[in-house]
Motif scaffolding. Structure first.
Motif, PDB file in Angstrom:
ATOM      1  N   MET A  77       0.815  -1.209   0.000  1.00 47.50           N
ATOM      2  CA  MET A  77       0.000   0.000   0.000  1.00 47.50           C
ATOM      3  C   MET A  77       0.844   1.252   0.000  1.00 47.50           C
ATOM      4  O   MET A  77       0.332   2.358   0.061  1.00 47.50           O
ATOM      5  N   ILE A 105      -0.666   2.320 -13.127  1.00 47.74           N
ATOM      6  CA  ILE A 105      -0.812   1.621 -14.400  1.00 47.74           C
ATOM      7  C   ILE A 105      -2.213   1.058 -14.591  1.00 47.74           C
ATOM      8  O   ILE A 105      -2.610   0.737 -15.693  1.00 47.74           O
ATOM      9  N   TRP A 106      -2.972   0.914 -13.507  1.00 48.67           N
ATOM     10  CA  TRP A 106      -4.340   0.431 -13.656  1.00 48.67           C
ATOM     11  C   TRP A 106      -5.280   1.589 -13.400  1.00 48.67           C
ATOM     12  O   TRP A 106      -5.502   1.972 -12.261  1.00 48.67           O
ATOM     13  N   ALA A 109      -7.667  -1.959  -7.285  1.00 48.64           N
ATOM     14  CA  ALA A 109      -8.280  -2.500  -6.070  1.00 48.64           C
ATOM     15  C   ALA A 109      -8.175  -1.537  -4.898  1.00 48.64           C
ATOM     16  O   ALA A 109      -8.022  -1.963  -3.766  1.00 48.64           O
ATOM     17  N   GLY A 110      -8.245  -0.247  -5.183  1.00 46.37           N
ATOM     18  CA  GLY A 110      -8.262   0.709  -4.079  1.00 46.37           C
ATOM     19  C   GLY A 110      -6.926   0.912  -3.402  1.00 46.37           C
ATOM     20  O   GLY A 110      -6.821   1.689  -2.460  1.00 46.37           O
ATOM     21  N   ALA A 111      -5.896   0.241  -3.874  1.00 51.98           N
ATOM     22  CA  ALA A 111      -4.588   0.393  -3.245  1.00 51.98           C
ATOM     23  C   ALA A 111      -3.848   1.545  -3.903  1.00 51.98           C
ATOM     24  O   ALA A 111      -3.997   1.802  -5.086  1.00 51.98           O
ATOM     25  N   GLY A 112      -3.027   2.222  -3.128  1.00 53.90           N
ATOM     26  CA  GLY A 112      -2.242   3.314  -3.687  1.00 53.90           C
ATOM     27  C   GLY A 112      -1.238   2.779  -4.690  1.00 53.90           C
ATOM     28  O   GLY A 112      -0.515   1.845  -4.411  1.00 53.90           O
ATOM     29  N   GLU A 113      -1.213   3.354  -5.894  1.00 53.35           N
ATOM     30  CA  GLU A 113      -0.368   2.821  -6.959  1.00 53.35           C
ATOM     31  C   GLU A 113       0.886   3.643  -7.187  1.00 53.35           C
ATOM     32  O   GLU A 113       1.533   3.488  -8.213  1.00 53.35           O
ATOM     33  N   THR A 152       2.816   6.882 -10.680  1.00 48.84           N
ATOM     34  CA  THR A 152       2.539   6.543 -12.077  1.00 48.84           C
ATOM     35  C   THR A 152       1.665   5.304 -12.083  1.00 48.84           C
ATOM     36  O   THR A 152       2.152   4.190 -12.263  1.00 48.84           O
ATOM     37  N   PRO A 201      -5.593  -7.182  -3.384  1.00 53.21           N
ATOM     38  CA  PRO A 201      -6.861  -6.478  -3.177  1.00 53.21           C
ATOM     39  C   PRO A 201      -7.373  -6.624  -1.755  1.00 53.21           C
ATOM     40  O   PRO A 201      -7.792  -5.646  -1.138  1.00 53.21           O
ATOM     41  N   LEU A 240      -6.861  -7.463  -8.916  1.00 55.42           N
ATOM     42  CA  LEU A 240      -6.070  -6.256  -8.696  1.00 55.42           C
ATOM     43  C   LEU A 240      -6.223  -5.322  -9.881  1.00 55.42           C
ATOM     44  O   LEU A 240      -6.298  -4.115  -9.755  1.00 55.42           O
ATOM     45  N   GLY A 258       2.737   2.739  -2.136  1.00 58.92           N
ATOM     46  CA  GLY A 258       2.988   3.563  -3.307  1.00 58.92           C
ATOM     47  C   GLY A 258       4.202   3.105  -4.084  1.00 58.92           C
ATOM     48  O   GLY A 258       4.764   3.858  -4.869  1.00 58.92           O
ATOM     49  N   ILE A 259       4.620   1.857  -3.853  1.00 56.09           N
ATOM     50  CA  ILE A 259       5.700   1.308  -4.672  1.00 56.09           C
ATOM     51  C   ILE A 259       5.182   1.076  -6.084  1.00 56.09           C
ATOM     52  O   ILE A 259       3.990   1.055  -6.321  1.00 56.09           O
ATOM     53  N   THR A 306      -5.685  -4.453   0.781  1.00 56.68           N
ATOM     54  CA  THR A 306      -6.074  -3.043   0.898  1.00 56.68           C
ATOM     55  C   THR A 306      -6.865  -2.821   2.177  1.00 56.68           C
ATOM     56  O   THR A 306      -6.691  -1.832   2.866  1.00 56.68           O
ATOM     57  N   ARG A 350       3.723  -5.587  -7.951  1.00 58.47           N
ATOM     58  CA  ARG A 350       2.838  -6.240  -6.984  1.00 58.47           C
ATOM     59  C   ARG A 350       2.447  -7.664  -7.359  1.00 58.47           C
ATOM     60  O   ARG A 350       2.491  -8.540  -6.503  1.00 58.47           O
ATOM     61  N   PRO A 370       3.597  -0.167  -9.072  1.00 59.98           N
ATOM     62  CA  PRO A 370       2.519  -1.158  -9.033  1.00 59.98           C
ATOM     63  C   PRO A 370       2.784  -2.432  -9.804  1.00 59.98           C
ATOM     64  O   PRO A 370       2.241  -3.471  -9.462  1.00 59.98           O
TER      65      PRO A 370
END
Lengths: 655, 315, 226
Positions: A401, B145-146, B136-140, B143, A469, B130, A403-404, A472, A409, A406
């Motif tokens: 979560m 991508i989704w 999925a509501g997670a901090g991305e 930048t 997911p 995801l 901010g790495i 989160t 993941r 994406p």
């Protein structure tokens, strides 16, 4: 008249006869804990003065009113003083001066008993193992007291027993104390004590390093506790920068203590690896190694490879706090992600350092109380190796979560899911061992069964967390906290208790009270589950970690959990009473092999004599040959002359 | 879940050895057949985080699916353990050892393959889940991508500071408020940043969680589905008042939101003129007015004079 | 060792450990600044008057722990003495008239949102008697020295910058600013934290360490009873 000249006898520097006895000195003149304390105080004062001298003029120090440099140097030089006072450096100095150093055999022969050697820098691995055992129990209980304080505060979301500063301090102290010190809770006492005996060796490879790894732990413990004097540290055990740079002096206690403990892990692991590779008796092939020794081997590998990253991270944190570097400050070109990644690159193998020894103990105990060979020995060993290797590839799952990038993941989700495969081997092995066994419900077996139940829940909830997911909602909440308490406390600590009840008769020749042991197990198991199972719900319903105010509708659940936690503390008190009563007051002797185990450690007297074995044994089979008709004994403890040399010639070709 | 059949041990000829494996399998099958539908139909729709947004609904399904997958695993292990502990308990007076079974390659291989299939299946499912509800509501990170397809999401900047969240709406003149209000049925883009240490923005019922890092932007998406109120809590330990860092957000109807936004924009117009221009991150050293004020007050460097008056120096 | 010696050693060790734990709990965990009680002798319907001051640093006799830190002080309602605390207790559903004497200079505000007065009765605060709704913490004519904010009830009031600084609080005679405002306490009981939103912890990273992060200096609790 001829002058009679006495022939010059060869003498060693210092006037000692070669091979002669050392001059005996009274106990208070020999280096031990009391001289260590004097050294610690002197070292702290020198370090503190040095820090004031170096950094007293910094504007940061003058404005904030705190000199971190003085505290850090005080702690570090205090630790050096503690070790010097204990005599850790004496042999090094003797060797540099060309004088004879102490040997393990001399040491063991001289200490014919008595408690004094437990307060000294002893080279006997059995003494170090018992020192670790008592130390680890003391550290565990201290961390547990902090946990009681946390649950007291969480009884009410509005009425605050502890103010916000005190609460954060307690949370940080509890977490750090537990994770830091419990990393060695099994390798320290049982690894150091039993690995040499189980592999048929008379000693460890590096006794001085092993003893040093122990004596660092009281220093780390005291340094961490002294954080309380400064109001503690506000970051919890993870120590995230930049909050840890902003924090007051208690944070220095955290960084130094954690760094010291990392050093202890590296040293202990290094010794165990060398011992297992180099000190095996003839006939002790890798395929005959007890599964506990495999777990110690893989744990030690993780310690040696992961702990240096921790020490590096703590070092950078200390320089950021004292000499104005900016490793973790975005403003000046650093990055808070650097800290997070350094920390978790250590932090994930760390939790497997906490989990693997538990696997080892329960897999070791199960065959004894099932009277059957360990099912799938190779699968179990492969599982441990697989977990150890994979544990270096999953650390980003703590950072999903944050901010790495994406696209990393799914990769880390994959590796994290994959690691549950070798972890599951433990259950395969247990279930196979149960098949058509003859199961005896002794106290160690009960704790091993408790381990399996708790780790099942802990492991499955880990899969929930690895799914990004779902993570989160679950990250940073009590769900994740319940997961790791199930795996670490429900797993490791239950395995520790199993080990204590199983091996204390061997280590001290004393049996622990069985009735109290069963009461201890049932109360601990029931209250552990009633404390931590509701916390999964609490987390999903929206309570983050480390908070002292939570939604009012969660109060009933929190109250249930707090009361359970107090009762859990009570069950651990039962353990303490049992342990202290049995070892100090009652002291009922337990000789021989009460569990009828085939393990090599059970074939020697309780407690083992100096040197463990009269003669180096020749190992004939692995310790799990239950039920095999006409199975040879696990080792020949009195091999005929010439067999050892011949056996060495044989094993050189194999292992 | 792969079927676990009895291995072929050497059963004594003529002895009526019960088919343990078959028994265990049947008990497991029956219990799983009862428990899994209960989880899916009864428990699932009530699981957190609820269904107030598309990310929340998707996570609710995720958690339900994982519960349905893990229940048979847990049941299998527990049933086996309990069965074994009862059936193969040492009878009093029996001092014999058990049969010397060292291993069974078929069983081990079945187990390994079975667990690998489950785990890889969960991985594929997790990756799909995801990507599908836009991260999925997670901090991305900065930048993402989704991204949600089609249309411009409502931009809400979440500014975390010790120890309060504030929210800026760039599409409404960039006013900053402590109230988080969202319209229903709209895709929302949260740009989460921090002014000091690491915080984490967690809108619980919207199932959005994104860490707030200093001088970095962390983007998370969701789409609101129902009106109502939701809790926002900080979920990364950020210092003394972390436990008290929470507030309540509201999802209003589209008209209600529009009314609120224009009203608040007007009310806070004077304040908005004093704020720095909307940016994705706010560096204490680059916000012009703040730098000037620091200079006047003789303070520099990361807002606390921690690094001394010669900083910042370009690294 | 013989049994009596073992028992005696055990008892001594037990007493030492328990004593140490009790000491740590009482002194470090349960200790804290005193709570100023404004509910004593309060008549329902009457407002409560609270006077506080902010100081740039304090005298070592008043604040032995950290005299160099900025700090709030509260005036004890019964004795009129200045107490080094940030904890106070007020009755529920009551009007509170707060006066803050500012003996500190000024510090730039990090987020200008906190220069906007919210949650007070009338939506204003009074600087030396003159009503103010927003203060620009970065440009003149007013700068801010600290803020008083109770986030859960939406209260936020910037404290006007002082004409000078007083370095050995609690101060009585130096030049200072006077900020007054009123708010209603909530109708249900509870503990509400309050804090300053200006990072004034000098030489702590981002300014929010030290006094900002320690109860008794720049943040505390308002306990509402009744």
């Amino acid at each position: 008249m001829a002058v009679e000249i006495q022939p010059e006898k060869a003498r060693e520097p210092g006037g000692r006869e070669p091979g002669g006895p050392r001059p005996a000195r009274p106990w208070w003149m020999r280096p031990a804990v009391h001289t260590g304390l004097i050294g610690a105080v002197l070292g702290y004062l020198v370090g503190h003065w040095l820090g004031n001298f170096l950094a007293g003029g910094y504007s940061q120090v003058a404005n904030s009113g705190q000199n971190d440099m003085a505290i850090v140097l005080g702690y570090l030089l205090g630790t050096v003083g503690w070790l010097a006072g204990l005599g850790v450096f004496n042999d090094l100095l003797r060797a540099m001066a060309g004088r004879p150093v102490r040997t393990v055999e001399e040491e063991e022969a001289a200490a014919a008993g008595g408690l004094a050697r437990y307060f000294r820098y002893s080279l006997d691995h059995k003494v170090v193992g018992l020192q670790y055992l008592v130390g680890m129990i003391a550290y565990f209980l201290t961390g547990g007291l902090f946990a009681m304080a946390i649950r007291t505060e969480l009884l009410s979301p509005t009425y605050h027993t502890l103010n916000a500063n005190a609460y954060l301090m307690v949370v940080g102290e509890h977490g750090t104390m537990m994770i830091m010190m419990m990393s060695s809770i099994i390798l320290g006492p049982f690894g150091n004590y039993f690995v040499p005996i189980m592999i048929g060796s008379k000693r460890v490879a590096f006794p001085r390093i092993e003893a040093l790894s122990f004596w660092i732990t009281p220093a780390a413990f005291i340094v961490l506790l002294s954080g309380v004097l400064f109001g503690g540290f506000p970051t919890g055990w993870t120590g995230y920068a930049p909050l840890s740079i902003q924090a007051t002096q208690g944070q220095d206690a955290y960084a130094v203590a954690f760094g010291l403990m990392g050093l202890s892990l590296i040293l202990a692991g290094f010794n165990i690896i060398a011992t297992i590779i180099c000190c095996r008796a003839p006939g002790m092939r890798w395929s005959r190694l007890p599964i506990f020794v495999w777990s110690m081997f893989t744990t030690a590998l993780l310690m040696v490879l992961a702990a240096p990253v921790l020490v590096g991270g703590m070092y950078m944190l200390i320089t950021d706090r004292t000499v104005q570097t900016a490793f973790f400050t975005e403003d000046l070109g650093g990055s808070n992600y650097l800290y997070e990644n350094l920390f978790w690159f250590f932090g994930h193998p760390e939790v497997y350092i906490l989990a693997l020894p538990g696997f080892g103990i329960v897999s070791e105990i199960l065959p004894v109380f099932c009277r059957k060979p360990l099912f799938g020995y190779r699968v179990a060993a492969a599982g441990m190796i697989g977990v150890a290797i994979l544990s270096f590839f999953v650390w980003q799952h703590h950072l999903f979560m944050s901010g790495i990038n994406p696209d990393m993941r799914p990769l880390y989700m994959l590796t994290t899911e994959l690691i549950s495969i070798p972890t599951g081997f433990i259950f395969l092995v247990a279930m196979g061992t149960f098949w058509k066994a003859k199961i005896r419900f002794t106290v160690p077996m009960l704790f091993a069964l408790g381990f399996y139940f708790n780790f099942l829940i802990g492991g499955i909830t880990g899969v929930f967390l690895s799914d990004v997911p779902a993570d989160t909602t679950e990250h940073g909440t009590f769900f994740s906290m319940a997961h790791f308490h199930y795996t670490i406390m429900g797993g490791l600590i239950f395995a520790f208790m199993a080990g204590v009840y199983y091996w204390l008769p061997k280590m001290m020749g004393i049996k622990l009270n069985e009735t109290l042991g069963k009461i201890h197990f049932w109360t601990m198991f029931i209250f552990f589950n009633s404390t931590f199972l509701p916390l999964f719900a609490v987390g999903l319903l929206g309570q983050p970690r480390r908070v002292f105010e939570y939604a009012r509708n969660l109060q009933p659940l929190n109250d249930w959990v707090s009361i359970s936690a107090f009762l859990l503390g009570g069950s651990i008190l039962i353990f303490l009473i049992n342990f202290v009563w049995s070892t100090v007051i009652a002291r009922e002797r337990e000789e021989g092999n009460p569990w009828r185990s085939r393990g090599l450690e059970w074939q020697v007297p309780s407690p083992p004599p100096p040197g463990n074995f009269r003669y180096v044994p020749v190992v004939l089979s692995d310790p799990y040959e239950y039920g095999v008709k006409d199975a040879p004994p696990v080792a020949d403890l009195d091999p005929p002359v010439g067999v050892v040399a011949a056996a060495y010639a044989g094993t050189e070709a194999e292992a | 879940m792969t079927a676990e059949s009895a291995p072929a041990p050497a059963a004594p000829a003529g002895a009526a050895e019960p088919r343990h494996g078959l028994r265990i399998f049947l008990i497991w099958l029956v219990l799983s057949a009862i428990v899994d539908p209960i989880i899916w139909f009864v428990w699932g729709p009530h699981l957190p985080p609820g269904a107030m947004s598309d990310t929340a609904a998707s996570q609710q399904v995720d958690i339900t699916v994982m519960a349905v997958m893990s229940a048979p695993v847990i049941l299998f292990v527990l049933i086996y353990f309990i069965y074994a502990l009862i059936t193969w308990r040492q009878k009093p007076g029996d001092e014999e050892d058990g049969p010397p079974i060292h291993g069974n390659a078929r069983i081990s291989a079945t187990w390994i393959i079975g667990t690998a299939v489950i785990v890889l299946g969960l991985f594929v499912y997790g990756t799909v889940e995801l990507i599908v509800p836009a991260g999925a509501g997670a901090g991305e990170g900065n930048t993402p991508i989704w991204r949600p397809s089609g249309g411009t999401p409502l931009q809400v900047q979440v500014i975390a500071q010790q120890w309060r969240f504030t929210y800026r709406y760039p599409q409404f003149g960039g006013f900053e408020t402590t109230d988080l209000v969202l319209p229903v049925g709209r895709e929302v883009q949260f740009n989460v940043t921090s002014l000091d240490v690491i915080h984490s923005f967690w809108a619980i019922q919207l199932a959005v969680k994104a860490d707030a890092n200093p001088q970095l932007n962390n983007v998370a998406y969701t789409k609101t589905l129902h009106t109502g109120s939701f809790t926002v809590r900080c979920s990364e330990l950020c210092g003394l008042w972390h436990g008290a860092m929470f507030d309540t957000g509201r999802v209003l109807s589209v008209a209600g939101f529009q009314a609120w936004a224009t009203r608040t924009e007007a009310q806070l117009a004077a304040l908005t003129r004093q704020l720095p221009p909307y940016a994705l991150t706010y560096d204490a050293n680059s916000v012009k007015q703040l730098g000037k004020a620091f200079h006047q007050a003789g303070l520099f460097g990361a807002g606390g004079n921690y690094y001394g008056s010669q900083y910042p120096v370009s690294p | 060792m013989s049994l009596p010696v073992r028992v005696a050693t055990l008892l001594v060790a037990f007493v030492a450990v328990v004593g140490g734990a009790v000491f740590v709990v009482v002194h470090y965990l349960l200790g804290g600044p005193p709570v100023e009680d404004f509910t004593v002798g309060h008549v329902a319907g009457q407002p409560v008057n609270i006077v506080m001051q902010t100081d740039a640093s304090s005298s070592p006799t008043a604040v032995p722990d950290h005299p160099t830190w900025v700090s709030y002080f509260i005036k004890n309602p019964q004795t009129g003495a200045w107490v080094h605390t940030t904890l106070f207790k007020v009755p529920a559903n009551t009007r509170v008239n707060m006066t803050i004497l500012g003996y500190d200079g000024s510090t730039p505000i990090r987020n200008q949102v906190w220069g906007h007065v919210t949650g007070t009765i009338g939506g204003v605060a009074y600087y030396g008697g003159k009503p103010v709704t927003t203060v620009n913490g970065w440009n003149g004519p007013y700068l801010i020295q600290h803020t008083f904010a109770i986030p859960s009830i939406g209260l936020n009031v910037p404290v006007e910058a002082g004409p000078g600084t007083c370095l050995n609080g609690p101060c009585t005679s130096n030049a200072h600013s006077t900020t007054t405002f009123s708010f209603m306490t909530p109708s249900h009981s509870g503990v509400f934290r309050w804090q300053c939103f200006i990072p004034c912890g000098l030489s702590f990273l981002y300014g929010n360490g030290g006094p900002m992060s320690t109860i008794g200096y720049m943040g505390g609790n308002m306990e509402v009873v009744g």
